[in-house]
Design an enzyme around this catalytic site. Structure first.
Site, mmCIF file in Angstrom:
data_model
loop_
_atom_site.group_PDB
_atom_site.id
_atom_site.type_symbol
_atom_site.label_atom_id
_atom_site.label_comp_id
_atom_site.label_asym_id
_atom_site.label_seq_id
_atom_site.Cartn_x
_atom_site.Cartn_y
_atom_site.Cartn_z
ATOM 1 N N GLY A 635 -24.009 18.641 12.967
ATOM 2 C CA GLY A 635 -25.038 18.172 12.038
ATOM 3 C C GLY A 635 -24.474 17.989 10.648
ATOM 4 O O GLY A 635 -23.387 18.460 10.326
ATOM 5 N N GLY A 637 -26.018 17.848 6.532
ATOM 6 C CA GLY A 637 -27.177 17.952 5.656
ATOM 7 C C GLY A 637 -26.745 17.725 4.230
ATOM 8 O O GLY A 637 -25.571 17.453 3.964
ATOM 9 N N GLY A 638 -27.695 17.816 3.335
ATOM 10 C CA GLY A 638 -27.401 17.620 1.932
ATOM 11 C C GLY A 638 -26.353 18.591 1.420
ATOM 12 O O GLY A 638 -25.620 18.299 0.482
ATOM 13 N N GLY A 640 -23.845 19.936 3.265
ATOM 14 C CA GLY A 640 -22.549 19.816 3.899
ATOM 15 C C GLY A 640 -22.707 19.687 5.395
ATOM 16 O O GLY A 640 -23.791 19.384 5.895
ATOM 17 N N LYS A 641 -21.610 19.926 6.105
ATOM 18 C CA LYS A 641 -21.641 19.735 7.551
ATOM 19 C C LYS A 641 -21.904 21.052 8.283
ATOM 20 O O LYS A 641 -21.630 22.117 7.756
ATOM 21 C CB LYS A 641 -20.310 19.159 8.016
ATOM 22 N N VAL A 642 -22.412 20.908 9.487
ATOM 23 C CA VAL A 642 -22.638 22.074 10.329
ATOM 24 C C VAL A 642 -21.739 21.944 11.560
ATOM 25 O O VAL A 642 -21.688 20.881 12.189
ATOM 26 C CB VAL A 642 -24.116 22.168 10.764
ATOM 27 N N LYS A 656 -22.299 26.599 8.639
ATOM 28 C CA LYS A 656 -22.705 25.638 7.625
ATOM 29 C C LYS A 656 -21.693 25.693 6.495
ATOM 30 O O LYS A 656 -21.540 26.719 5.841
ATOM 31 C CB LYS A 656 -24.082 26.060 7.126
ATOM 32 N N ASP A 752 -36.414 22.156 3.002
ATOM 33 C CA ASP A 752 -36.009 21.045 3.859
ATOM 34 C C ASP A 752 -36.546 21.251 5.279
ATOM 35 O O ASP A 752 -35.804 21.228 6.246
ATOM 36 C CB ASP A 752 -34.482 20.909 3.844
#
Ligand code: NAG
Ligand code: NAG
Ligand code: NAG
Ligand code: NAG
Ligand code: NAG
Length: 950
Positions: A635, A637-638, A640-642, A656, A752
């Site tokens: 994933g 998100g705002g 960074g990456k997961v 995360k 979020d």
């Protein structure tokens, strides 16, 4: 970079020797080369023999250099006296190069044709040379924000064409020079419109001679100096004045009545002096919008009645001015009034705001007066009244009234919103523009020295400024895509301070021409801000993204010889650079280690209260995500990456990894993980540990196997959800959020909430994820640094988006959108249609739910009766109410969904999976999904499916 320069120098010598200097006057080329000897970081294309054609920042006419414009290019070193040899120079702008040190050479006086001299926010020191008085053509002089010492040279009085004089923010002392006999002075500058001399150490009286009716001054700023004596009545002769700042000095005596002649003045600051006597009637100053005369020793009897006639007034500050008596309620009717600060006076009687007070009024601060009563006609919405320290608040039981509380006004959390788009993850040091493009913005700070407004909460100021900046840059063909403003504050000088990010268009970065042009256009005041912002200057941050050194076209022979000679040197230099880089890296690591608040966790103090969360090293995380491989990315998100990972013991985790720009300070990070490790709830993805190592910040969560609700609704996971299952997912999510809002200590706002962040465990229980790096509510009061509107388009609370004021009700809004998504399986914004709007209008039109069926997810077994659907939709509608105050708190939402489950015949507290024999199948990877045929809750499906009329 010594190496680069040596090489460049070699090339230069070669060119110089071998190529005839045809175009540029030889002296100018020689001068530029000797300037380069004391400069570092000159533009890499400053090679070759024709500065007039190739060199960044140089402009010529008739082969003579007439302009050097290198603002914000990272230039460092000293300005050598050779500058005086560029006899035709008209413009010299070296602003915002913090590495530029040393003094301003006397030879600057030789530049007889110089009309613009800008050295804003460098690190220049020493005195301003008297020779500056020889620059008879000078129109624009900005020496502000340096470390100049000594006096303002009287010779400046020689500059009869000068229009702009800014020497603010230096350490200049001594008297303000005025002419006498053959001596020159500032009083001779009849064409000057701007005297900006604030934040220095100027002393002595303001000479009456400084002002006369021959002057054309519009802005006179002498704030924060050490001036004494009285305000000269001659100030009243300068009819053109629009702004006067004499605050924070040692001025005494009365305010001269002649000042009321200044009918064009809009902002007047006389605060923090020792002014005495009465205040003259200023009713004639029709345009006066901002008046601050706080902290003086006036003898005022009553609240001046003429104040109630000042139609333009937005702001009145008369703190600690010995005001007595009662404020006339008609004062509050002034149509533009925003802020009234009358703290620490002797005002008494009843505070009566009346019923037709200004619609712009936001703050009435009357702390520490003698007010006994408040007549507010049953409330004054939008106005914050502060009466702490008045008799009214000392009466029994009054302390709990809002207006008696001690609360500080909270910081303004403005940030230019995203322009109808959703920013993806940007690589390190890039930022998303308002148009969601990742790039390296040119950033800095705008200082507005005296805005006419005081209501910083009104976003229209900022949006107007944004629009006019973008329009301006594009009109002037600068490669600007968009601008972002954020964090408005008033600093200790009462300047309005705004962070500015300018995003490039077409490319991901600016070149030197880009940054220096933007800087020039701003600091040269070619850009005029919208009405009300007043004079400003721009302080740029160092821009580190010009990219690699490129040697532009130059003579072939030059390159060949340069390359041969330079080649071997280059090799040595590269080796040195390598060693240096290693050394720097070590040093950086040491520095990080030094700043690491976890460093001594095992020892004495500062042991964090971590409930079971483990600290991972960067290497450990790297290993368990197979070097952050693409395959393990689950994933973005705002923040960074997961990544998905597997611990050595086999446990699956989700990691995360924060982007550079979403990282917090070490202390804040520590606080956050302490907070998160205390959050335990079965509907929240729990924190397993964290990594704070090698300059990275990562949060490690339990891995939730069945993916996100979004994947399930879109059919990607292959599960079918029936009505009861959906209600249960809604309930689990609501419980998780209610816990964050109401039971976490301090409370946490998720910010979020969306179907991607609701994960389903092996029993299809909802687990809310991604609340890490979210904002705990205590922060919102104090912290204005990290906050910007965060969230996802479609789920974002419009009220929060507009006001930037984050409350838990923003989560309720997003949850309402998820409720709609749960029954429609549609994305919140699909093919340009916003689900909230669509369903609202469907519900309103039909007055029942028949119109809704076209929206419902067909996989939901529509043949059966969806018991409670009507109540469900009406709950969702309440959650997405326009105004946060109309939305229910999360705990009420939980109760309503529990009731819906009971209504539908299911037990809201049943551990669903435990009732199912087939549950085991999924966890063992069976392809047959237990929910594809019927519900686990037997009572949910009615034997005779039919749609009940609703
Ligand atoms: C300065 O400008 C004037 C007119 O613009 C020109 O005649 C003159 O040659 C220039 N140079 C010097 C050194 O004055
Ligand atoms: C004022 O300007 C004139 C003409 O440029 C020059 O001769 C004189 O020296 C200047 N005076 C001072 C004090 O700088
Ligand atoms: C200012 O006003 C005072 C009194 O009204 C008067 O005596 C004085 O001459 C005035 N000064 C100027 C410069 O107008
Ligand atoms: C308010 O103060 C003024 C002046 O000190 C006094 O004359 C007046 O009586 C006071 N009014 C009330 C209501 O206390
Ligand atoms: C700098 O950027 C501008 C606009 O992006 C471009 O037109 C110009 O050619 C660039 N200059 C150099 C020296 O690359």
């Amino acid at each position: 970079m010594m190496g680069g320069r040596t090489l460049v120098f070699l090339l230069l010598v070669c060119n110089y020797l071998l190529v005839a200097v045809a175009q540029t006057a030889t002296e100018d080329l020689t001068t530029l080369r000797s300037l380069m000897d004391t400069w570092q970081n000159t533009p890499p294309n400053w090679v070759g023999s024709d500065p007039c054609n190739d060199w960044d920042g140089i402009k010529c006419t008739n082969s003579h250099v007439i302009s050097i414009s290198l603002a914000s290019t990272g230039l460092a070193g000293q300005l050598s006296g050779d500058i005086g040899s560029l006899s035709e120079l008209e413009t010299l702008d070296l602003s915002n190069n913090k590495g530029l040190t040393g003094s301003l050479p006397q030879t600057i006086g030789n530049l007889k044709n110089l009309s613009t001299l800008m050295l804003v926010a460098c690190s220049l020191n020493g005195p301003i040379p008297e020779e500056i008085g020889n620059l008879r053509e000078l129109l624009f002089l900005s020496l502000n924000a340096n470390k100049f010492v000594g006096q303002i040279p009287a010779s400046i009085g020689n500059l009869s064409k000068l229009r702009w004089l800014d020497v603010s923010d230096n350490q200049l002392g001594g008297p303000i020079p005025v002419s006498s006999g053959s001596k020159l002075g500032l009083d001779m500058l009849y064409n000057a419109k701007h005297f900006h001399c604030g934040n220095n150490k100027l002393s002595g009286p303001i000479p009456p001679k400084l002002f006369s009716s021959k002057m054309s001054l519009i802005h006179v700023l002498f704030e924060s100096n050490q001036l004494s004596g009285s305000i000269p009545s001659t100030l009243g002769l300068v009819q053109s004045l629009e702004l006067v700042r004499l605050d924070s000095n040692g001025l005494s005596g009365p305010v001269p009545s002649n000042i009321s002649n200044l009918v064009n003045v809009q902002q007047m600051y006389l605060s923090s002096n020792k002014l005495s006597g009465s205040l003259p009637n200023l009713a004639a100053m029709n345009f006066l919008s901002y008046m601050d005369i706080s902290n003086n020793s006036f003898n005022l009897w009553d609240f001046p009645s003429w104040l109630s006639t000042m139609q333009s007034l937005t702001t009145l500050k008369m703190e600690s001015t010995q005001l007595q008596g009662q404020i006339s309620s008609s004062f509050f009717n002034l149509p533009n009034l925003q802020t009234v600060v009358l703290k620490r006076n002797e005002l008494n009687g009843t505070l009566d705001i009346g019923s037709s007070y200004s619609s712009q009024l936001r703050l009435i601060d009357l702390q520490s007066n003698k007010i006994e009563d408040l007549d507010s006609n049953g409330g004054v919405p939008k106005v914050k009244i502060i009466l702490k320290g008045n008799p009214i608040c000392e009466e029994n039981g009054m302390a709990s009234e809002n207006y008696c509380s001690n609360s500080q006004p909270s910081d303004i959390l403005y940030k230019t919103p995203f322009n109808n788009c959703e920013p993806g993850a940007c690589s390190v040091e890039q930022l998303p523009s308002p148009n969601c493009q990742c790039s390296y913005p040119f950033t800095g700070t705008l200082f507005f020295r005296a805005p006419s407004f005081s209501d910083l909460e009104s976003n229209t100021h900022y949006t107007t400024l944004e629009e006019s900046l973008v329009h301006f840059f594009q009109f002037h063909h600068l490669p600007v895509d968009s601008v972002s403003l954020s964090h408005p504050i008033k600093d200790s000088s009462q300047y309005l301070v705004l962070s500015l990010q300018v995003f490039p268009s077409s490319q991901d970065r600016f070149n030197r021409t880009g940054t220096s042009s933007i800087d020039f256009m701003l600091n040269n005041q070619i850009f005029t801000p919208p009405q009300g912002f007043g004079p400003f200057y721009f302080r740029a941050d160092t821009y580190g993204h010009f990219g690699s050194v490129k040697i532009s076209k130059s003579s072939n022979i030059g390159i060949i010889i340069g390359a041969t000679v330079g080649g071997s040197i280059l090799l040595v230099l590269l080796l040195l650079a390598g060693v240096y880089a290693c050394f720097q890296k070590k040093r950086a690591e040491r520095a990080i280690d030094h700043n690491n608040p976890f460093r001594r966790w095992s020892s004495e103090s500062g042991v964090p209260q971590l409930k079971g969360a483990k600290q991972f090293s960067f290497e450990e995380i790297k290993k368990c995500t197979t070097n952050f491989s693409k395959a393990n990315e689950i994933g973005t998100g705002g923040y960074g990456k997961v990544y998905k990972g597997t611990l050595p013991n086999g446990q699956l985790i989700a990691i995360k990894r924060a982007l550079k720009e979403s990282m917090q300070g070490a202390f804040e990070f520590k606080t956050e993980i302490e907070l998160l490790s205390r959050v335990h709830h079965k509907n929240l993805a729990s924190l397993v540990g964290f990594c704070f190592d090698k300059g990275e910040q990562m949060l490690v969560y339990e891995y939730v196997p069945n993916g996100s609700l979004k994947d399930t609704l879109s059919g990607r996971s292959g599960f079918k959800l029936d009505w009861i299952r959906r209600l249960k997912i809604a309930l689990g999510t609501a419980r998780g959020l209610a816990y964050l809002h109401e039971h976490a200590n301090p409370p946490i706002i998720h910010r979020d909430v969306k179907s991607n962040n609701i994960l389903l465990d092996e029993r299809l229980n909802a687990k809310v994820a991604d609340f890490g790096l979210s904002k705990s509510m205590v922060d919102t009061e104090k912290d204005h640094i990290t906050t910007q509107v965060k969230g996802t388009m479609g789920y974002l609370d419009p009220e929060y988006y507009m006001s930037q004021q984050l409350t838990e009700k923003s989560d309720v809004y997003s949850f309402g959108v998820v409720l709609l998504e749960l029954i429609t399986a549609r994305k919140p914004i699909e093919r340009g249609k916003y689900i909230v709007k669509e369903i609202k209008s469907a519900v309103n039109k039909k007055k029942d739910l028949c119109g809704l069926y076209e929206f419902l997810d067909p996989t939901m077994d529509l043949g059966s009766t969806l018991i409670g659907l009507e109540q469900y939709v009406s709950l969702a509608m309440k959650c997405v109410e326009e105004s946060g105050s109309d939305r229910p708190p999360m705990s009420n939402v939980v109760k309503e969904i529990e009731n819906l489950l009971l209504l539908a015949g299911a037990n809201p507290n049943a551990e669903s999976a435990s009732t199912s024999a087939s549950y085991e199948d999924i966890s063992k990877g069976s392809s047959r999904h237990p929910y594809s045929n019927d519900s686990l809750d037997a009572g949910a499906v009615l034997p005779n499916p039919k749609i009940e009329p609703m």
